[in-house]
Design a protein around this motif. Structure first.
Motif, short mmCIF file in Angstrom:
data_model
loop_
_atom_site.label_atom_id
_atom_site.label_comp_id
_atom_site.label_asym_id
_atom_site.label_seq_id
_atom_site.Cartn_x
_atom_site.Cartn_y
_atom_site.Cartn_z
N GLU A 14 0.63 -1.24 0.06
CA GLU A 14 -0.06 -0.06 -0.24
C GLU A 14 0.93 1.17 -0.06
O GLU A 14 1.93 1.36 0.78
CB GLU A 14 -1.01 -0.14 1.16
N LEU A 15 0.63 2.10 -0.72
CA LEU A 15 1.39 3.53 -1.02
C LEU A 15 0.52 4.64 -1.20
O LEU A 15 -0.55 4.60 -1.44
CB LEU A 15 2.22 3.56 -2.49
N GLU A 16 0.91 5.64 -0.36
CA GLU A 16 0.24 6.81 -0.48
C GLU A 16 1.03 7.73 -1.60
O GLU A 16 2.16 8.28 -0.81
CB GLU A 16 -0.23 7.71 0.81
N PRO A 17 0.70 8.45 -2.65
CA PRO A 17 1.47 8.95 -3.36
C PRO A 17 1.74 10.30 -2.64
O PRO A 17 0.95 10.86 -1.94
CB PRO A 17 0.55 9.12 -4.64
N PRO A 18 2.85 10.97 -3.15
CA PRO A 18 2.97 12.56 -2.59
C PRO A 18 1.76 13.42 -2.82
O PRO A 18 1.09 13.22 -3.72
CB PRO A 18 4.30 12.84 -3.03
N GLY A 19 1.78 14.54 -1.99
CA GLY A 19 0.72 15.70 -2.35
C GLY A 19 0.87 15.84 -3.98
O GLY A 19 2.15 16.31 -4.27
N ASP A 20 -0.14 16.56 -4.37
CA ASP A 20 -0.36 17.01 -5.76
C ASP A 20 0.61 18.10 -5.95
O ASP A 20 0.48 19.04 -5.46
CB ASP A 20 -1.89 17.26 -5.94
N LYS A 21 1.37 18.23 -6.91
CA LYS A 21 2.29 18.99 -7.42
C LYS A 21 1.35 20.51 -7.96
O LYS A 21 1.76 21.49 -7.34
CB LYS A 21 3.12 18.76 -8.58
N SER A 22 0.34 20.06 -8.75
CA SER A 22 -0.19 21.36 -9.03
C SER A 22 -0.94 22.03 -8.04
O SER A 22 -0.93 23.37 -7.93
CB SER A 22 -1.25 20.88 -10.16
N ILE A 23 -1.46 21.37 -7.21
CA ILE A 23 -2.19 21.97 -6.18
C ILE A 23 -1.60 22.76 -5.05
O ILE A 23 -1.63 23.59 -4.61
CB ILE A 23 -3.40 20.94 -5.61
N ASP A 48 10.20 21.68 -7.26
CA ASP A 48 9.38 22.35 -7.96
C ASP A 48 8.47 23.39 -7.17
O ASP A 48 8.35 24.58 -7.34
CB ASP A 48 8.41 21.78 -9.05
N CYS A 49 7.88 22.68 -6.15
CA CYS A 49 6.95 23.62 -5.29
C CYS A 49 7.88 24.32 -4.28
O CYS A 49 7.50 25.43 -3.95
CB CYS A 49 5.92 22.43 -4.54
N LEU A 50 8.96 24.05 -4.01
CA LEU A 50 9.85 24.78 -3.01
C LEU A 50 10.51 26.03 -3.90
O LEU A 50 10.65 26.87 -3.11
CB LEU A 50 11.28 23.90 -2.66
N ALA A 51 10.56 25.88 -4.97
CA ALA A 51 10.88 27.03 -5.93
C ALA A 51 9.63 28.24 -5.97
O ALA A 51 10.08 29.39 -5.68
CB ALA A 51 10.96 26.63 -7.31
N THR A 52 8.57 27.41 -5.68
CA THR A 52 7.45 28.41 -5.65
C THR A 52 7.33 29.21 -4.36
O THR A 52 7.16 30.50 -4.24
CB THR A 52 5.87 27.78 -5.81
#
Ligand code: S3P
Length: 441
Positions: A14-23, A48-52
């Motif tokens: 069972e895996l939980e994918p990481p949080g959505d990049k776009s959101i 990518d999100c850390l750049a934002t």
């Protein structure tokens, strides 16, 4: 960094994918410009999100990490974002760096188009080669001063925002980044704006901006923004798991001969869920469980199992619904019987790499039988894959697609520039080790 992948006997777990990049991008960007303070849970702390985050901090938004991002460990990260809404964003003291992130550069440009100060935006070599004329054109039409390299086509960009007018703009391509840039600028214009899309693209911006008090109405392909004259109000965001990251395990699970993987908390926004329909059409066994709505976005758990896949045709309005998943769909197509044809996807050529050329060339090294089309590719399914050395070319989605191909190949696959996964899925290699049980002799 290189990673070696071998075919496991079984894929289980069972895996939980990481949080959505776009959101995640939007939660920081919009709250950073809003009035008040909000919690962002399950934020994707990828590059990518850390750049934002860094760009918004440089203009006066406050971003506090309540749980620290840790390389590879990927504990769910919670942020508190306090927006600059009341006093307004301020001129950044230095160049803003969007790194590898097209979403950062294009969405922030929309915001900056309305700010009465000068900003310079740059990125890494890949981003500096990607088309920016697509945002410069509409933002100039609205009254912003904005320039780029190579005849206003490429970053670095220089922007001096202005008093903006509303426009009616027909998007030449179905791009959520361009749409969002225009919508953000339109919030601050002197009249209403209408953006018309050639086909629906992801609508996270519309959903989140509405929740923040913006007046945005969608009528089929037209989106109408009426400026309210009030700042956006900060809203808490619970970021769903990223279907674009889940897609790698969906394909691994359906294409491997002995697999059952449960993926929890997967965002299933209909403008993002094209991969589900395509894999189901190819014969994939994917059970959808615990459907629910979280933070205005549909979410569910998915159970994927080994399946006999057949080729399909993917084209037209379906393309924007799975644009980022096409490299991993090509891997599924390698494991299918018959041909798969992908067309109307020329946009793939202007992603982090030329994903048509890169996918065809790199999967061919593993023995895939496929050809490039100007706007897509043809994959002749059923040719067995054999391990080989291949290269992500610094593209996160290519690195992960090649790793999944390696799980399906005989022998040993080496993925070069494997660290690229950190752009959108820092824990990818850890998750691969978690689900792969027993490697082939
Ligand atoms: C994104 C939109 C898409 C997608 C990218 C993220 C977004 O790009 O490829 O990974 O968050 O709006 P385009 O809008 O350029 O198609």
């Amino acid at each position: 960094m290189e990673r070696v992948v071998r075919a496991p006997q079984r894929l289980r777990g069972e895996l939980e994918p990481p949080g959505d990049k776009s959101i995640s991008h939007r939660a920081v960007l919009f709250n950073g410009a809003a009035r008040g303070s909000a919690l962002v849970r399950n934020f994707l702390a990828g590059a990518d999100c850390l750049a934002t985050v860094a760009c918004m901090q440089a203009m006066g938004a406050q971003v506090e990490f309540l749980t620290a991002p840790q390389a590879e460990e990927e504990v769910p990260v919670t942020l508190r974002v306090t927006g600059a809404g009341d006093r307004g964003l301020h001129e950044p003291a230095d160049v803003l760096n969007a790194e590898n992130s097209g979403t950062t550069m294009r969405l922030i440009s929309g915001l900056l188009a309305a700010q009465p100060f000068l900003s310079i935006l740059t990125g890494d070599a890949s981003l500096r080669s990607r088309p920016m004329d697509r945002i410069i054109r509409p933002l100039r039409l609205m009254g912003a001063q904005i320039w780029g390299r190579r005849g206003d086509a490429l970053a670095p960009l220089a922007i001096r925002g202005g008093n903006l007018h509303g426009i009616t703009y027909d998007l030449p391509v179905a791009s959520a980044q361009v749409k969002s840039a225009v919508l953000l600028a339109a919030l601050f214009a002197d009249g209403a704006s209408t953006v018309v899309e050639p086909a629906p693209s992801r609508d996270h911006s519309e959903r989140m901006l509405r929740a923040m008090g913006a007046d945005i109405a969608s009528h089929e392909r037209a989106i109408v923004v009426r400026p309210t004259g009030r700042p956006l109000e900060a809203v808490d965001v619970a970021v769903p798991g990223d279907i674009s990251s889940a897609a790698f395990w969906m394909v691994a699970g359906v294409a491997h001969p002995d697999a059952e993987i449960t993926l929890t908390n997967v965002g299933l926004n209909p403008t993002r869920a094209g991969i589900l329909a395509v894999l189901q059409r190819m014969g994939a066994s994917i059970r959808i469980e615990r459907e629910r709505t979280e933070g205005g976005e549909p979410v569910a758990d998915l159970v994927v199992r080994s399946s006999a896949l057949r080729g399909t045709v993917i084209q037209g309005a379906e393309i924007p619904l799975l644009i980022d998943e096409l490299p991993i769909v090509a891997v599924a197509a390698c494991a299918a019987q018959g041909d798969t044809i992908i067309r109307d996807a020329a946009e793939l050529r202007v992603k982090e790499t030329d994903r048509i050329a890169a996918t065809v060339q790199e999967l061919s090294r593993l023995g895939a039988r496929m050809e490039e089309l100007p706007d897509g590719m043809v994959i002749h399914g059923g040719a067995p894959l054999t391990g080989a050395a291949c290269d992500s070319r610094g593209d996160h989605r290519l690195a992960m697609s090649l790793a999944i191909a390696g799980l399906l190949a005989r022998g040993e696959t080496t993925v070069r520039a494997a660290e690229a996964v950190s752009v959108s899925y820092p824990g990818f290699w850890r998750d691969l080790d978690r689900v792969a049980e027993g490697t082939e002799a």
